[in-house]
Every structure is written in C-alpha cells, then in structure tokens.
Write a protein that holds these residues in place. Structure first.
Motif, PDB file in Angstrom:
ATOM      1  N   VAL A   1       0.834  -1.203   0.000  1.00 19.31           N
ATOM      2  CA  VAL A   1       0.000   0.000   0.000  1.00 19.31           C
ATOM      3  C   VAL A   1       0.869   1.254   0.000  1.00 19.31           C
ATOM      4  CG1 VAL A   1      -1.803   1.254   1.227  1.00 19.31           C
ATOM      5  CG2 VAL A   1      -1.830  -1.253   1.199  1.00 19.31           C
ATOM      6  N   LEU A   2       1.884   1.285   0.865  1.00 17.47           N
ATOM      7  CA  LEU A   2       2.725   2.477   0.989  1.00 17.47           C
ATOM      8  C   LEU A   2       3.628   2.674  -0.222  1.00 17.47           C
ATOM      9  CD1 LEU A   2       3.748   2.127   4.753  1.00 17.47           C
ATOM     10  CD2 LEU A   2       1.986   3.604   3.762  1.00 17.47           C
ATOM     11  N   ALA A   3       4.038   1.577  -0.857  1.00 13.12           N
ATOM     12  CA  ALA A   3       4.908   1.694  -2.028  1.00 13.12           C
ATOM     13  C   ALA A   3       4.134   2.017  -3.296  1.00 13.12           C
ATOM     14  CB  ALA A   3       5.698   0.400  -2.226  1.00 13.12           C
ATOM     15  N   GLY A   4       2.829   1.939  -3.237  1.00 15.57           N
ATOM     16  CA  GLY A   4       2.022   2.252  -4.411  1.00 15.57           C
ATOM     17  C   GLY A   4       2.107   1.213  -5.510  1.00 15.57           C
ATOM     18  N   VAL A   5       2.285  -0.044  -5.142  1.00 12.67           N
ATOM     19  CA  VAL A   5       2.322  -1.117  -6.134  1.00 12.67           C
ATOM     20  C   VAL A   5       0.963  -1.238  -6.796  1.00 12.67           C
ATOM     21  CG1 VAL A   5       2.720  -3.575  -6.495  1.00 12.67           C
ATOM     22  CG2 VAL A   5       4.090  -2.329  -4.826  1.00 12.67           C
ATOM     23  N   SER A   6       0.940  -1.281  -8.107  1.00 13.25           N
ATOM     24  CA  SER A   6      -0.342  -1.407  -8.809  1.00 13.25           C
ATOM     25  C   SER A   6      -0.941  -2.780  -8.566  1.00 13.25           C
ATOM     26  CB  SER A   6      -0.144  -1.186 -10.310  1.00 13.25           C
ATOM     27  OG  SER A   6       0.646  -2.216 -10.870  1.00 13.25           O
ATOM     28  N   GLY A   7      -2.263  -2.852  -8.696  1.00 15.80           N
ATOM     29  CA  GLY A   7      -2.937  -4.122  -8.475  1.00 15.80           C
ATOM     30  C   GLY A   7      -2.497  -5.186  -9.461  1.00 15.80           C
TER      31      GLY A   7
ATOM     32  N   ARG B   1     -10.095  -1.479  -3.775  1.00 13.74           N
ATOM     33  CA  ARG B   1     -10.372  -1.884  -2.398  1.00 13.74           C
ATOM     34  C   ARG B   1      -9.124  -1.874  -1.521  1.00 13.74           C
ATOM     35  NH1 ARG B   1     -11.694  -6.321  -0.908  1.00 13.74           N
ATOM     36  NH2 ARG B   1     -13.347  -5.750   0.565  1.00 13.74           N
ATOM     37  N   MET B   2      -8.095  -1.142  -1.914  1.00 12.10           N
ATOM     38  CA  MET B   2      -6.854  -1.151  -1.147  1.00 12.10           C
ATOM     39  C   MET B   2      -7.067  -0.769   0.320  1.00 12.10           C
ATOM     40  SD  MET B   2      -3.646  -1.922  -2.102  1.00 12.10           S
ATOM     41  CE  MET B   2      -3.284  -1.305  -3.741  1.00 12.10           C
ATOM     42  N   PRO B   3      -7.793   0.313   0.629  1.00 15.04           N
ATOM     43  CA  PRO B   3      -8.011   0.641   2.058  1.00 15.04           C
ATOM     44  C   PRO B   3      -8.797  -0.439   2.788  1.00 15.04           C
ATOM     45  CG  PRO B   3      -8.486   2.537   0.658  1.00 15.04           C
ATOM     46  CD  PRO B   3      -8.348   1.365  -0.250  1.00 15.04           C
ATOM     47  N   GLU B   4      -9.831  -0.998   2.131  1.00 12.78           N
ATOM     48  CA  GLU B   4     -10.627  -2.042   2.778  1.00 12.78           C
ATOM     49  C   GLU B   4      -9.794  -3.295   3.027  1.00 12.78           C
ATOM     50  OE1 GLU B   4     -11.519  -0.316   0.210  1.00 12.78           O
ATOM     51  OE2 GLU B   4     -13.389   0.712   0.727  1.00 12.78           O
ATOM     52  N   LEU B   5      -8.925  -3.646   2.063  1.00 14.58           N
ATOM     53  CA  LEU B   5      -8.077  -4.820   2.244  1.00 14.58           C
ATOM     54  C   LEU B   5      -7.096  -4.614   3.398  1.00 14.58           C
ATOM     55  CD1 LEU B   5      -7.282  -5.729  -1.486  1.00 14.58           C
ATOM     56  CD2 LEU B   5      -8.751  -6.986   0.078  1.00 14.58           C
ATOM     57  N   MET B   6      -6.529  -3.417   3.485  1.00 11.60           N
ATOM     58  CA  MET B   6      -5.607  -3.124   4.575  1.00 11.60           C
ATOM     59  C   MET B   6      -6.327  -3.205   5.918  1.00 11.60           C
ATOM     60  SD  MET B   6      -2.518  -2.526   5.267  1.00 11.60           S
ATOM     61  CE  MET B   6      -1.889  -2.461   6.930  1.00 11.60           C
ATOM     62  N   GLN B   7      -7.538  -2.678   5.962  1.00 14.12           N
ATOM     63  CA  GLN B   7      -8.309  -2.752   7.203  1.00 14.12           C
ATOM     64  C   GLN B   7      -8.657  -4.198   7.538  1.00 14.12           C
ATOM     65  OE1 GLN B   7     -12.056  -0.731   7.007  1.00 14.12           O
ATOM     66  NE2 GLN B   7     -12.406  -0.805   9.216  1.00 14.12           N
TER      67      GLN B   7
ATOM     68  N   LEU C   1      -6.866 -12.757 -17.492  1.00 17.70           N
ATOM     69  CA  LEU C   1      -8.060 -12.013 -17.054  1.00 17.70           C
ATOM     70  C   LEU C   1      -8.101 -11.897 -15.536  1.00 17.70           C
ATOM     71  CD1 LEU C   1     -10.807 -13.451 -19.443  1.00 17.70           C
ATOM     72  CD2 LEU C   1      -9.781 -11.167 -19.494  1.00 17.70           C
ATOM     73  N   GLY C   2      -7.707 -12.971 -14.834  1.00 20.57           N
ATOM     74  CA  GLY C   2      -7.698 -12.912 -13.376  1.00 20.57           C
ATOM     75  C   GLY C   2      -6.732 -11.864 -12.857  1.00 20.57           C
ATOM     76  N   VAL C   3      -5.541 -11.768 -13.474  1.00 20.93           N
ATOM     77  CA  VAL C   3      -4.577 -10.752 -13.066  1.00 20.93           C
ATOM     78  C   VAL C   3      -5.126  -9.356 -13.337  1.00 20.93           C
ATOM     79  CG1 VAL C   3      -2.314  -9.767 -13.613  1.00 20.93           C
ATOM     80  CG2 VAL C   3      -2.564 -12.242 -13.320  1.00 20.93           C
ATOM     81  N   ARG C   4      -5.754  -9.178 -14.478  1.00 20.68           N
ATOM     82  CA  ARG C   4      -6.272  -7.860 -14.854  1.00 20.68           C
ATOM     83  C   ARG C   4      -7.456  -7.455 -13.975  1.00 20.68           C
ATOM     84  NH1 ARG C   4      -5.753  -4.784 -19.470  1.00 20.68           N
ATOM     85  NH2 ARG C   4      -7.477  -3.350 -19.955  1.00 20.68           N
ATOM     86  N   ILE C   5      -8.444  -8.347 -13.864  1.00 19.73           N
ATOM     87  CA  ILE C   5      -9.645  -8.020 -13.079  1.00 19.73           C
ATOM     88  C   ILE C   5      -9.298  -7.950 -11.596  1.00 19.73           C
ATOM     89  CG2 ILE C   5     -11.948  -8.823 -12.432  1.00 19.73           C
ATOM     90  CD1 ILE C   5     -12.136 -10.144 -15.184  1.00 19.73           C
ATOM     91  N   GLY C   6      -8.521  -8.921 -11.113  1.00 18.42           N
ATOM     92  CA  GLY C   6      -8.118  -8.891  -9.711  1.00 18.42           C
ATOM     93  C   GLY C   6      -7.305  -7.650  -9.378  1.00 18.42           C
ATOM     94  N   GLY C   7      -6.460  -7.203 -10.312  1.00 19.25           N
ATOM     95  CA  GLY C   7      -5.692  -5.986 -10.086  1.00 19.25           C
ATOM     96  C   GLY C   7      -6.579  -4.762  -9.955  1.00 19.25           C
ATOM     97  N   ARG C   8      -7.591  -4.672 -10.790  1.00 21.23           N
ATOM     98  CA  ARG C   8      -8.522  -3.539 -10.702  1.00 21.23           C
ATOM     99  C   ARG C   8      -9.277  -3.558  -9.376  1.00 21.23           C
ATOM    100  NH1 ARG C   8     -11.369  -3.320 -16.732  1.00 21.23           N
ATOM    101  NH2 ARG C   8      -9.510  -2.593 -17.870  1.00 21.23           N
TER     102      ARG C   8
END
Length: 528
Positions: free
Chosen positions: A364-370, A516-522, A504-511
């Motif tokens: 999250v802090l490094a800004g890695v793309s999904g 949901r980055m904040p929700e996942l971190m929480q 497709l899984g990498v693309r859709i899962g990345g989006r």
C-alpha cells in the motif's frame, strides 16, 4: 479458583457466538453432526454387545484408545488454536500451578470437541449392557479416560511448544505427524475390504491395547466382563501410573511456561537479495521474489508443498493396491492427480493477502499497482507449481507406461493450475478471512471464521470446477476412448483457456485490488 477458570472459559465460549453469528451456525451444525455420529456408534455397540459381547468389548477398548491417542496427536497440528486460555496469560496472577492446571483441564470440556469426547467414551459403555457391574466400571473409566485425554492433549501442546524454540522444528514435526492422517482413508478402506479377517483379530489386538496408557481405562470393564482379574489389576496400575506421570509432566511444563516462556530463535542473517534478486527489477518482479521466498520458507505455504509427494504416493501406489482386482489395477484413478494438484496449488494463493498480514502495508505504501501485485504472485506460484504439477502428471504415466495420455495430462494439469490461479487472483482481491498468523502453526484454524472460510473456499472451488469443465471434458473423452486426437485437443484447450483466464484474473483482480486497497488493509488488520 477452579470454578472461576471454568466460568471464564464458558464466558469466552458464549461470547464468541455473539461476535460472529456464522460461528454459532457452524458450532450448531458441528454439534449436531458429532451428536448424530456418536449416537449411531453407541446404538451399534449396544446391538453388537447383545449378539457378540467379546467383539463389542474389543471395539469399545480400541475406540476409546483411538480417541485418547487422537487427543495426544491432533492438537499438535492446531497448537495455539485457542489462545484465550493460554497458561502464559495467567502469569501475573498468584494462582498455584496445580490449581491452574486443574482449572484449565476441566475448562477443556467446554466446547464441542471436549463434550463430544466425553459423550462418546461414555456411550462405549453400551457394549456392556448385559453385564451391569462392567457397565458401571465402564462409565467410570470413560469419565477418567476423558480427563486423561485432556491431560495428554495439554501435555503434548506443552512439549510441542518447547520443541518450537528452534525455528521450523514445530512445522517439521507437524508435517511428519500429518503422514498417518493422510493415509488414514486408504487404511480404513482396506479394513472395510477385509472386514471379516479384521474382526477376527480385534480381540487379540484389544488384549494388548488395554495394557497401554491410551487403552488402560477403556480396558477395565473389558477385563472385568471376561473375568480376567489379573489383567484388570495390571490395567488399573498402568492407568493410574499414566495419569500421575502425565499430571506431573503437565504441571511441570505449565509452571515452566509461566516463569520462563519459550522464545523463538531468530533466523540467521540473510546475505544478498535472495529470490528478489533473481527476478526483473520491476514492481511485479519484487512481488514475485518476495512471494517465492514465502513459498519456500513460510511454513504456512510449505505445508501445502509437502503434501504433494504424499498425494503422489497415495494415488499412484496405495489406492491401486486397494483395487488390485479391477481390470487396470485401479491405476486409472491416478490420472486425475495432475488436474487435482494443479487446481489445489492455484487455489492456494486465494488467501495470499491474508497471509501477508501487516506486511501488506508495504504494498500500500509503495504504491504497487494491483496488476503488478497479482502478476508477481502468479509468477511465483508458477515457479513452484509447474514442477510439482509436472511431477503429479509424469509419475503416474511413467509407472503405467501409457505415454499416449501425456498431452492430455499436460493440458488438464497445467490448465487447472492456470485457471485456478486466475480465479484465485480475483477472489483474494475481493474476499479475505482470518488465517494463521506469521509464526503460527500452518494447521491452526483461527476461531470465529470457520463458516465464512468454508463458504468462500467452497464457492471458489465450484468456480474452478466450472471453468475447468471444458478441459476436463476433453480429458475424460481421451481417457475413455483412448483416441490421441482428444488428448491433443485437451492440451490445446487447457493451455489456451488457462492462459486466457490467468491473464483475465490478473487484470480483473488488479482492478479490484486498487479499488479496495483501504478495505483490504483494514481487513488484514482486523484478521490478526
């Protein structure tokens, strides 16, 4: 003080249901299932005791010994499963060690496993309905045997905790103990195939088991019913001595855990970048390097890798030996091993974010793309998963010599690996659940998440089966007809469909992950 410890365990047990309604539903379902199985077993023993008392008594002795032995072994897999009553939590309270030990032992009966054990051992007494004195002694032996089961379970966990002071020792021991469980199914099947022969030797086995610490209390009524008073006395001595020694050992380890809790030795210093330096210097390469390190060094990942060789032995050598009377020796069953291993390995990254725990904050802090996160984890999976899937495909074909099925096996196995990896990349970006924390036993099940985990995993497995259906359909056609054309079609369809679904899984899962980055971190913070 003992009563207060029991009331504290009861309060923790009931409050868990208030925190999670799914846990309440799971506990009710588990309790009903366990009750049904126990009642059926009791009725069966009662019926058998009326017709064959000696055989019923033998089964009762062996069943009670197996339950006690199970309590000595199985809790090692789930070390720390219930940390709410960990002895170290009472280190600051002036509670005598013997009082604390007794309170924790009695508190262990609060819950489905403890109550089910007590009820099952008491119902084994139904084997002695025709002998009232033996019936009463069997009930008393069942109560003491249930207490002894709790005692050996606590003692085993304490010893395992002491062994775990060195990094990785507990995980290796757990994996070694998992081997007999992995082969329990084939062993039961073999017993079922030779039921009459096994039934004839059960009394002889019970005659020896009643002199062991695990079967001593269950064998008292058995010896009395047969009029063997010498065996009754010896069994009583063995049981009392085992109870005293186990009680002394548990009290010793409990006192030691309170005063000097074990410390895990830190790992040796790592030189260089390790696996991170073997991948491209890109965001997805860094994620792939870190994930590969997890696969090889984190026991929670390595446990699934250790199971693969066991499955190969089970499917290729053990199961065919149980079906030696079939046309092909039952060996065709092993040809599904490749798709099964591929699907299971791909499914294993469905909880990758949950396994990261607080380390997910670095993404999250490094800004890695999904997309980079999803791709890195899939690449790490392929580094480990492709060789293991090939092993599961090639070993059965090499033993059978039927290399005509090689294209179909490759298509089905690798296609299942790619497909499940793509679906798991989407699922892990959308759903999280509690998993063993870093450093915990890989077999630990965090409380309160059983039903949610079961529903999520079941839905994902169903989705994997649906998307793998076209490939599996062609693979089955190649196995049934033996036509090489269907085998090559399976290879083409499996690889093409698997690669497309993985992308497709990498693309859709990345989006989904980026949204949901904040929700996942929480979520990973809450699941700690």
């Amino acid at each position: 003080m003992v009563a207060q410890l029991i009331s504290l365990r009861w309060a923790l047990f009931t409050n868990g249901f208030k925190r999670s309604p799914w846990q309440l539903v799971g506990a009710i379902i588990g309790a009903l299932y366990a009750l049904g199985v126990i009642v059926m077993a009791g009725v069966g023993l009662a019926f058998l005791g009326a017709n064959s008392p000696q055989l019923a008594g033998s089964i009762a002795v062996l069943a009670s010994a197996a339950v006690v032995l199970g309590w000595a072994i199985i809790p090692v897999f789930f070390t720390g499963m219930d940390g709410s009553m960990d002895p170290q939590r009472f280190a600051l309270f002036p509670i005598p060690s013997r009082t604390l030990a007794l309170g924790l032992l009695l508190a262990g009966f609060i819950g489905v496993p403890g109550l089910a054990t007590l009820l099952f051992l008491m119902l084994t007494s139904l084997a002695y309905l025709s002998a009232p004195v033996a019936l009463v002694l069997s009930v008393l032996g069942a109560i003491v045997g249930a207490f002894f089961a709790q005692l050996v379970a606590r003692l085993g966990i304490s010893i395992a905790g002491t062994m775990a002071t060195r990094r990785g020792v507990r995980e290796v021991a757990s994996l070694l103990l998992f081997i007999p469980i992995a082969f329990a199914g084939p062993a039961i099947a073999q017993v079922g195939r030779n039921g009459e022969a096994v039934g004839s030797i059960l009394p002889a086995v019970a005659d020896w088991v009643r002199y062991t610490p695990f079967g001593a209390f269950g064998g008292l009524a058995y010896s009395l019913e047969r009029g063997d008073y010498l065996a009754l006395g010896l069994g009583l001595i063995v049981g009392v001595a085992s109870l005293i020694l186990a009680g002394w050992g548990y009290t010793h380890y409990l006192r030691r855990a309170i005063v000097t809790p074990p410390r895990i030795k830190s790992a040796a210093a790592v030189k260089g970048l390790g696996w991170v330096g073997r991948f491209p210097a890109t965001p997805w390469g860094a994620v792939a390097g870190r994930a590969t390190t997890y696969w090889l060094k984190d026991p929670r990942y390595a446990a699934s890798l250790a199971i693969v060789p066991m499955l190969v032995i089970l499917y290729v050598f053990v199961i065919p030996s149980l079906n030696s009377d079939s046309a092909d020796g039952g060996f065709s069953f092993a040809l599904v091993l490749g798709p099964l291993i591929g699907a299971v390995l791909g499914f294993s990254i469905s909880a990758d974010i949950s396994y990261d725990s607080t380390a997910f904050s670095s993404h999250v802090l490094a800004g890695v793309s999904g997309a980079a996160d999803r791709l890195g984890r899939v690449v790490a999976l392929m580094v480990i998963g492709i060789p293991l899937t090939l092993l599961a495909i090639l070993v059965p074909l090499g033993v059978s010599g039927d290399w005509n099925q090689l294209p179909g096996g490759l298509g089905a196995g690798l296609g299942a690996l790619l497909t499940s990896a793509g679906l798991a990349s989407v699922a892990s970006a959308r759903w999280t659940y509690s998993v063993p924390l870093p450093g915990d036993s890989p077999f630990k099940t965090p409380p309160g998440t059983g039903m949610r985990m079961a529903l999520t995993q079941s839905a994902l497995f169903l989705a994997i089966l649906v998307f793998c259906a076209p490939t599996l359909g062609f693979y089955v056609a190649s196995l049934v007809t033996g036509d090489p054309l269907w085998s090559w079609v399976t290879l083409a369809v499996g690889l093409v469909l698997g690669i497309v679904l993985a992308a497709l899984g990498v693309r859709i899962g990345g989006r989904w992950m980026e949204r949901r980055m904040p929700e996942l971190m929480q979520a990973v913070m809450v699941n700690r």
